[in-house]
Design a protein around this motif. Structure first.
Motif, mmCIF file in Angstrom:
data_model
loop_
_atom_site.group_PDB
_atom_site.id
_atom_site.type_symbol
_atom_site.label_atom_id
_atom_site.label_comp_id
_atom_site.label_asym_id
_atom_site.label_seq_id
_atom_site.Cartn_x
_atom_site.Cartn_y
_atom_site.Cartn_z
ATOM 1 N N MET A 89 -86.690 13.938 2.256
ATOM 2 C CA MET A 89 -86.860 13.427 0.963
ATOM 3 C C MET A 89 -88.181 13.196 0.149
ATOM 4 S SD MET A 89 -83.388 11.140 0.431
ATOM 5 C CE MET A 89 -83.319 11.317 -1.287
ATOM 6 N N PRO A 90 -89.134 12.662 1.241
ATOM 7 C CA PRO A 90 -90.622 12.681 0.597
ATOM 8 C C PRO A 90 -91.157 13.859 -0.287
ATOM 9 C CG PRO A 90 -90.323 11.677 2.966
ATOM 10 C CD PRO A 90 -89.133 12.469 2.586
ATOM 11 N N ASP A 91 -90.958 15.073 0.489
ATOM 12 C CA ASP A 91 -91.445 16.038 -0.325
ATOM 13 C C ASP A 91 -90.762 16.146 -1.740
ATOM 14 O OD1 ASP A 91 -93.266 16.374 1.714
ATOM 15 O OD2 ASP A 91 -92.305 18.362 2.341
ATOM 16 N N LYS A 92 -89.363 16.003 -1.770
ATOM 17 C CA LYS A 92 -88.537 16.180 -2.765
ATOM 18 C C LYS A 92 -88.717 15.371 -3.888
ATOM 19 C CE LYS A 92 -85.407 19.533 -0.922
ATOM 20 N NZ LYS A 92 -86.099 19.681 0.364
ATOM 21 N N LEU A 93 -89.159 14.010 -3.391
ATOM 22 C CA LEU A 93 -89.410 13.165 -4.284
ATOM 23 C C LEU A 93 -90.773 13.279 -5.118
ATOM 24 C CD1 LEU A 93 -88.799 10.198 -5.686
ATOM 25 C CD2 LEU A 93 -89.865 9.101 -3.949
ATOM 26 N N GLU A 94 -91.993 13.717 -4.405
ATOM 27 C CA GLU A 94 -93.239 13.983 -4.675
ATOM 28 C C GLU A 94 -92.913 15.196 -5.878
ATOM 29 O OE1 GLU A 94 -96.042 14.163 -1.975
ATOM 30 O OE2 GLU A 94 -97.242 14.999 -3.302
ATOM 31 N N GLU A 95 -92.176 16.102 -5.427
ATOM 32 C CA GLU A 95 -92.122 17.292 -6.434
ATOM 33 C C GLU A 95 -91.357 16.716 -7.787
ATOM 34 O OE1 GLU A 95 -89.427 20.508 -4.844
ATOM 35 O OE2 GLU A 95 -90.752 20.577 -3.169
ATOM 36 N N PHE A 96 -90.434 15.896 -7.640
ATOM 37 C CA PHE A 96 -89.486 15.512 -8.748
ATOM 38 C C PHE A 96 -90.546 14.574 -9.574
ATOM 39 C CE2 PHE A 96 -86.968 12.188 -10.732
ATOM 40 C CZ PHE A 96 -86.237 12.705 -11.396
ATOM 41 N N ILE A 97 -91.176 13.832 -8.854
ATOM 42 C CA ILE A 97 -92.140 12.933 -9.882
ATOM 43 C C ILE A 97 -93.304 13.806 -10.570
ATOM 44 C CG2 ILE A 97 -93.835 10.965 -9.828
ATOM 45 C CD1 ILE A 97 -92.455 9.909 -7.391
ATOM 46 N N LYS A 98 -93.781 14.837 -9.935
ATOM 47 C CA LYS A 98 -94.469 15.751 -10.468
ATOM 48 C C LYS A 98 -94.051 16.499 -11.801
ATOM 49 C CE LYS A 98 -97.827 16.549 -6.658
ATOM 50 N NZ LYS A 98 -97.901 17.567 -5.638
ATOM 51 N N SER A 99 -92.671 16.939 -11.541
ATOM 52 C CA SER A 99 -91.989 17.550 -12.597
ATOM 53 C C SER A 99 -91.860 16.518 -13.666
ATOM 54 C CB SER A 99 -90.704 18.176 -12.199
ATOM 55 O OG SER A 99 -89.676 17.236 -12.006
ATOM 56 N N VAL A 100 -91.409 15.392 -13.475
ATOM 57 C CA VAL A 100 -91.263 14.173 -14.563
ATOM 58 C C VAL A 100 -92.638 14.215 -15.323
ATOM 59 C CG1 VAL A 100 -90.720 11.939 -14.841
ATOM 60 C CG2 VAL A 100 -89.438 13.455 -13.346
ATOM 61 N N ASP A 101 -93.715 14.003 -14.551
ATOM 62 C CA ASP A 101 -95.120 13.671 -14.955
ATOM 63 C C ASP A 101 -95.539 14.659 -16.196
ATOM 64 O OD1 ASP A 101 -94.903 11.003 -13.897
ATOM 65 O OD2 ASP A 101 -96.510 11.713 -12.679
ATOM 66 N N LYS A 102 -95.190 16.042 -15.848
ATOM 67 C CA LYS A 102 -95.466 17.000 -16.740
ATOM 68 C C LYS A 102 -95.067 16.708 -18.181
ATOM 69 C CE LYS A 102 -95.911 21.002 -13.642
ATOM 70 N NZ LYS A 102 -95.115 21.683 -12.922
ATOM 71 N N GLU A 103 -93.796 16.018 -18.377
ATOM 72 C CA GLU A 103 -93.310 15.722 -19.684
ATOM 73 C C GLU A 103 -94.284 14.656 -20.327
ATOM 74 O OE1 GLU A 103 -89.335 15.015 -19.551
ATOM 75 O OE2 GLU A 103 -89.302 16.352 -17.921
ATOM 76 N N ASP A 104 -95.021 15.057 -21.391
ATOM 77 C CA ASP A 104 -96.025 13.987 -21.919
ATOM 78 C C ASP A 104 -95.486 12.615 -21.969
ATOM 79 O OD1 ASP A 104 -97.933 15.915 -22.211
ATOM 80 O OD2 ASP A 104 -97.700 16.273 -24.352
ATOM 81 N N ASP A 105 -94.333 12.413 -22.407
ATOM 82 C CA ASP A 105 -93.974 10.993 -22.825
ATOM 83 C C ASP A 105 -93.109 10.260 -21.668
ATOM 84 O OD1 ASP A 105 -91.668 12.394 -23.067
ATOM 85 O OD2 ASP A 105 -91.127 11.861 -24.937
#
Ligand code: UDP
Length: 465
Positions: A89-105
């Motif tokens: 899960m750590p890699d999946k969580l990191e990927e998920f957070i990065k994808s969320v952070d891309k959205e500006d708000d």
């Protein structure tokens, strides 16, 4: 205005998801955007059992990540599940957070992580994101975990977590003495589970100082002694939807609300409510003794018999049982427990003493009949019977069974001695004071919210520089 955004990550078990879901809803009420990250399996269970299905979409964004096991694998094998989650899960969580952070708000302000998921704290640290730990168990249980190295040094447990010395100890000068045999990970009857839990304890202890906040589902009114030994902990509990007059959500089974109508027809303070949480398993002999003990008590009762609650493939009631108990007993497969416990007809709670059930009973001023099964439940029973003195425990016979006679006699003792109810009402009042404005749990929660918003403003100010 763009809101602060908190990612909330519970351990995939009922007693963890319900209180963390309550925390998530309180964050939403404070203008925080919440993304709730379940494993895929739990996400499907929780969202399909959510009664007001449209409601949650407005409140919380429910998302899921795979736990690393194949769909057909047994998730009740906890050592396997824990290992798989921490590896995949750590890699999946990191990927998920990065994808969320891309959205500006949507940039994540902070992640709130169940203390049994230390790998997620590590992810937050690696990514430079603020983190908060949440403990859904009692502070006394947590104290055992935070003292793990002392327990090893003193030879109480070995390096696999097995108990070596069965005695009373104090984990710190001010704390109540505890039985070493009640330490959380020691109270499992399977050595593989003890070892796996102990490994998790060592990992959780290692990261325990990293998060900025360590929130607990407890209150100084219940655990003053334990909390005084751990000033880094912030109690914000009891976190119960019923305290906000809201619905408890996050159920793994569909609630049967019809039992509330049945309770409406019963006399005030007359009903025994019997529920053993989400894990407890009975063998057929013990199940029948309980059924007959309840019958012999001659009291109205509401009993939760979860699907798969007995070790046998189908749960069998004694011959002619349903006819004999008639409308005096009501059996459901899953109850809206917080509403049941708040119902005026309920007189007492026969419980396995999971910490959520304990808090729910205490908050409603109910005396307990304690039937702990594993894990932290023995420590919680000790609070109820030895420290708060709001309940009685059952004794097993030489064959390890709690007999029908023992059940009948403890029910009578609890109903005939007013002292349990008096003490339970006294504690209820104190707990109420801690969650209302100005109370200790309420103030801690307000400070936490302030911190989240400050953290967010600071991050946004830096981005704009
Ligand atoms: N619960 C419920 N309906 C039931 C039985 C339990 O809603 O019929 C809820 C209960 O209110 C509590 C949780 O399930 O919030 C169980 O957590 P606890 O810590 O008491 O026990 P565990 O399941 O972790 O052993």
């Amino acid at each position: 205005m763009v809101k602060s955004h908190v990612l909330v990550i519970p351990f995939p078990a009922q007693g963890h998801v319900i209180p963390i879901m309550e925390l998530a809803q309180r964050l939403v009420e404070q203008n925080v955007k919440v993304t709730f990250v379940n494993t895929e399996v739990i996400h499907n269970i929780v969202t399909s059992n959510w009664i007001n299905k449209d409601g949650y979409k407005d409140l919380i964004q429910m998302v899921s990540l795979p736990d690393g096991l194949d769909p057909s694998e047994d998730r009740s094998d906890l050592p396997k599940l824990v290992k798989s989650m921490s590896q995949s899960m750590p890699d999946k969580l990191e990927e998920f957070i990065k994808s969320v952070d891309k959205e500006d708000d949507s940039k994540v302000t902070c992640i709130v992580v169940d203390f049994t998921m230390p790998w997620a704290i590590q992810v937050a640290k690696n990514m430079g994101i603020a983190s908060t730990t949440f403990c859904p168990a009692s502070v006394a249980t947590l104290a055992g975990i935070l003292s793990v190295h002392k327990l090893l040094d003193d030879g109480i447990v070995n390096d696999k977590g097995m108990l070596l010395k069965d005695e009373m100890i104090r984990l710190s000068e001010n704390m109540h003495p505890i039985k070493t045999s009640n330490i959380w990970w020691v109270c499992f009857d399977d050595s593989a589970l003890i070892e796996a839990t102990f490994q998790l304890v060592l990992e959780a202890k290692e990261v325990s100082n990293w998060p900025e906040w360590f929130l607990c589902n407890s209150t100084t009114e219940l655990e003053a002694a334990a909390l005084s030994a751990y000033p880094q902990l912030s109690p914000i509990g009891p976190l119960l939807a019923s305290n906000r007059l809201a619905d408890q959500v996050g159920h793994f089974w569909q609630e049967d609300p019809s039992c509330l109508e049945w309770l409406d027809q019963q006399e005030t303070s007359s009903v025994i409510y019997i529920a053993f949480g989400s894990f407890t398993l009975f063998n057929q002999t013990q199940f029948e003794e309980l059924a007959i003990g309840l019958e012999l008590s001659n009291k109205p009762f509401l009993w939760v018999v979860r699907p798969g609650m007995t070790k046998e493939t189908t749960t069998t009631f004694p011959n002619g049982y349903m006819e004999r108990i008639g409308s005096r007993g009501r059996i459901v497969s899953w109850a809206p427990q917080q509403k049941v416990l708040a119902h005026p007809s309920v007189a007492c709670f026969m419980s396995h003493c999971g910490w959520n059930s304990t808090l729910e009973g205490v908050t409603n001023g109910l005396p307990f009949l304690c039937w702990p099964y594993f894990g932290d439940q023995f420590q919680d029973k000790s609070y109820i019977c030895d420290i708060w003195k709001t309940g009685l425990g059952f004794d097993k016979n030489e064959g390890g069974i709690i007999t029908r006679g023992e059940i009948k006699s403890k029910i009578e003792e609890l109903f005939n001695n007013e002292i349990f109810k008096t003490k339970a009402l006294d504690i209820k009042k104190k707990v109420e004071s801690s969650i209302t404005k100005g109370g200790s749990s309420h103030s801690n929660f307000c400070k936490f919210i302030e911190w989240i918003h400050e953290k967010d403003s600071h991050a946004k100010a830096q981005l704009n520089q």
